[in-house]
Design a protein around this motif. Structure first.
Motif, PDB file in Angstrom:
ATOM      1  N   ALA A  32       1.077  -1.280   0.182  1.00  0.00           N
ATOM      2  CA  ALA A  32       0.003   0.055   0.116  1.00  0.00           C
ATOM      3  C   ALA A  32       1.007   1.097  -0.086  1.00  0.00           C
ATOM      4  O   ALA A  32       2.078   1.268   0.777  1.00  0.00           O
ATOM      5  CB  ALA A  32      -0.936  -0.125   1.360  1.00  0.00           C
ATOM      6  N   SER A  33       0.359   2.196  -0.717  1.00  0.00           N
ATOM      7  CA  SER A  33       1.222   3.555  -0.739  1.00  0.00           C
ATOM      8  C   SER A  33       0.434   4.520  -0.791  1.00  0.00           C
ATOM      9  O   SER A  33      -0.850   4.778  -1.108  1.00  0.00           O
ATOM     10  CB  SER A  33       2.123   3.306  -2.328  1.00  0.00           C
ATOM     11  N   VAL A  34       1.059   5.865  -0.389  1.00  0.00           N
ATOM     12  CA  VAL A  34       0.643   7.134  -0.480  1.00  0.00           C
ATOM     13  C   VAL A  34       1.376   7.979  -1.026  1.00  0.00           C
ATOM     14  O   VAL A  34       2.593   7.957  -0.711  1.00  0.00           O
ATOM     15  CB  VAL A  34       0.050   7.577   1.078  1.00  0.00           C
ATOM     16  N   ALA A  35       1.126   9.042  -1.984  1.00  0.00           N
ATOM     17  CA  ALA A  35       2.202  10.063  -2.273  1.00  0.00           C
ATOM     18  C   ALA A  35       1.320  11.428  -2.478  1.00  0.00           C
ATOM     19  O   ALA A  35       0.177  11.561  -2.281  1.00  0.00           O
ATOM     20  CB  ALA A  35       2.286   9.743  -3.889  1.00  0.00           C
ATOM     21  N   SER A  36       2.189  12.427  -2.547  1.00  0.00           N
ATOM     22  CA  SER A  36       1.779  13.628  -2.398  1.00  0.00           C
ATOM     23  C   SER A  36       0.984  14.185  -3.722  1.00  0.00           C
ATOM     24  O   SER A  36       0.336  15.030  -3.666  1.00  0.00           O
ATOM     25  CB  SER A  36       2.895  14.639  -2.104  1.00  0.00           C
ATOM     26  N   MET A  37       1.230  13.235  -4.875  1.00  0.00           N
ATOM     27  CA  MET A  37       0.467  13.625  -5.949  1.00  0.00           C
ATOM     28  C   MET A  37       0.665  12.173  -6.995  1.00  0.00           C
ATOM     29  O   MET A  37       1.379  11.549  -6.529  1.00  0.00           O
ATOM     30  CB  MET A  37       1.156  14.897  -6.873  1.00  0.00           C
ATOM     31  N   LEU A 204       8.288  22.340 -12.482  1.00  0.00           N
ATOM     32  CA  LEU A 204       9.125  21.448 -11.635  1.00  0.00           C
ATOM     33  C   LEU A 204       8.104  20.782 -10.642  1.00  0.00           C
ATOM     34  O   LEU A 204       7.787  21.417  -9.816  1.00  0.00           O
ATOM     35  CB  LEU A 204      10.330  21.893 -10.955  1.00  0.00           C
ATOM     36  N   LYS A 205       8.038  19.496 -10.687  1.00  0.00           N
ATOM     37  CA  LYS A 205       7.033  18.776  -9.742  1.00  0.00           C
ATOM     38  C   LYS A 205       7.983  18.025  -8.777  1.00  0.00           C
ATOM     39  O   LYS A 205       8.877  17.570  -9.143  1.00  0.00           O
ATOM     40  CB  LYS A 205       6.268  17.785 -10.392  1.00  0.00           C
ATOM     41  N   PHE A 206       7.432  18.019  -7.507  1.00  0.00           N
ATOM     42  CA  PHE A 206       7.953  17.262  -6.285  1.00  0.00           C
ATOM     43  C   PHE A 206       7.150  16.517  -5.857  1.00  0.00           C
ATOM     44  O   PHE A 206       5.927  16.701  -5.214  1.00  0.00           O
ATOM     45  CB  PHE A 206       8.671  18.284  -5.604  1.00  0.00           C
ATOM     46  N   VAL A 207       7.523  15.095  -5.587  1.00  0.00           N
ATOM     47  CA  VAL A 207       6.624  14.085  -5.000  1.00  0.00           C
ATOM     48  C   VAL A 207       7.190  13.505  -3.919  1.00  0.00           C
ATOM     49  O   VAL A 207       8.386  13.023  -4.189  1.00  0.00           O
ATOM     50  CB  VAL A 207       6.281  12.991  -6.067  1.00  0.00           C
ATOM     51  N   VAL A 208       6.574  13.291  -2.893  1.00  0.00           N
ATOM     52  CA  VAL A 208       6.942  12.389  -1.617  1.00  0.00           C
ATOM     53  C   VAL A 208       6.018  11.248  -1.650  1.00  0.00           C
ATOM     54  O   VAL A 208       4.782  11.491  -1.742  1.00  0.00           O
ATOM     55  CB  VAL A 208       6.836  13.153  -0.344  1.00  0.00           C
TER      56      VAL A 208
END
Length: 216
Positions: A32-37, A204-208
């Protein structure tokens, strides 16, 4: 297209020879995962909103099949992907050949490509790797206009670099992007993504993202 078919045929033949000697061991895995976008091939499909996803995969003797689900993108809603494939290694070269079907069950809009709407999308994916270098071809076989999507990647330690781009019948929809990812550990990672083409979103995209395996 001819080169693509030849490459796939050669990969399947090599994989089959390896498969004969490989002992089969069945495994069921999930995460299972969660991401900021929802970052997909350089695009922010969730329009800046967080995305939750999960997967379930059954594998045995190099063959695998499974399902992946996501809270979806901003326009098509929930996404469910079904996949099946075969992965092996021949002479130090990793080979992964699979078929993916992307479905949007909660939306009549489905997948939108260049203004045209499709209820689902299918791809044949061939991935090759040697050392830290990887090359992957995504061949659209159903849904959307005909296209190929390519990635060239390189990984060293916790860092990975990916150059991705499309080759479509509609030249106006072609684009490329460059991603840099850092894996802090097995669960937590950070990604910067930048479109290269001027005609596309150049922010510029930033994802956690944070992922955890689920014990089965």
């Amino acid at each position: 297209m001819k080169t693509m078919k030849t490459l796939i045929a050669a990969s399947v033949a090599a994989a089959s020879m390896t498969m004969i000697a490989a002992p089969a061991s069945a495994e069921l895995s999930a995460s299972a995962s969660v991401a900021s976008m929802y970052l997909w091939r350089g695009f922010d499909l969730s329009n800046g909103a967080p995305a939750v996803s999960g997967d379930l995969t059954y594998s045995t003797g190099g063959f695998y099949a499974g399902i992946w689900g996501s809270s979806g993108d901003d326009s098509a809603g929930q996404e469910v992907d079904y996949y099946a494939g075969f992965a092996t290694e021949v002479g130090g070269v990793s080979i992964d050949l699979s078929v993916w079907n992307y479905v949007y069950p909660g939306s009549s809009a489905g997948f939108v490509d260049n203004g045209d709407t499709y209820l689902d999308l299918s791809e044949v994916i061939l991935g090759l790797g040697f050392g830290g270098v990887s090359f992957t071809i995504y061949d659209n076989v159903a849904g959307a206009s005909s296209y190929n999507y390519y990635t060239l990647g390189y990984g060293v330690g916790s860092l990975s670099f990916t150059l991705g781009g499309t080759d479509s019948d509609n030249e106006d929809s072609n684009y490329s992007h460059f991603d840099v990812s850092y894996a802090y550990n097995d669960s937590l990672s950070f990604t910067f993504s930048q479109m290269i083409d001027e005609d596309n979103d150049d922010d510029l995209k930033f994802v956690v993202s944070y992922s955890l395996p689920i014990s089965m």
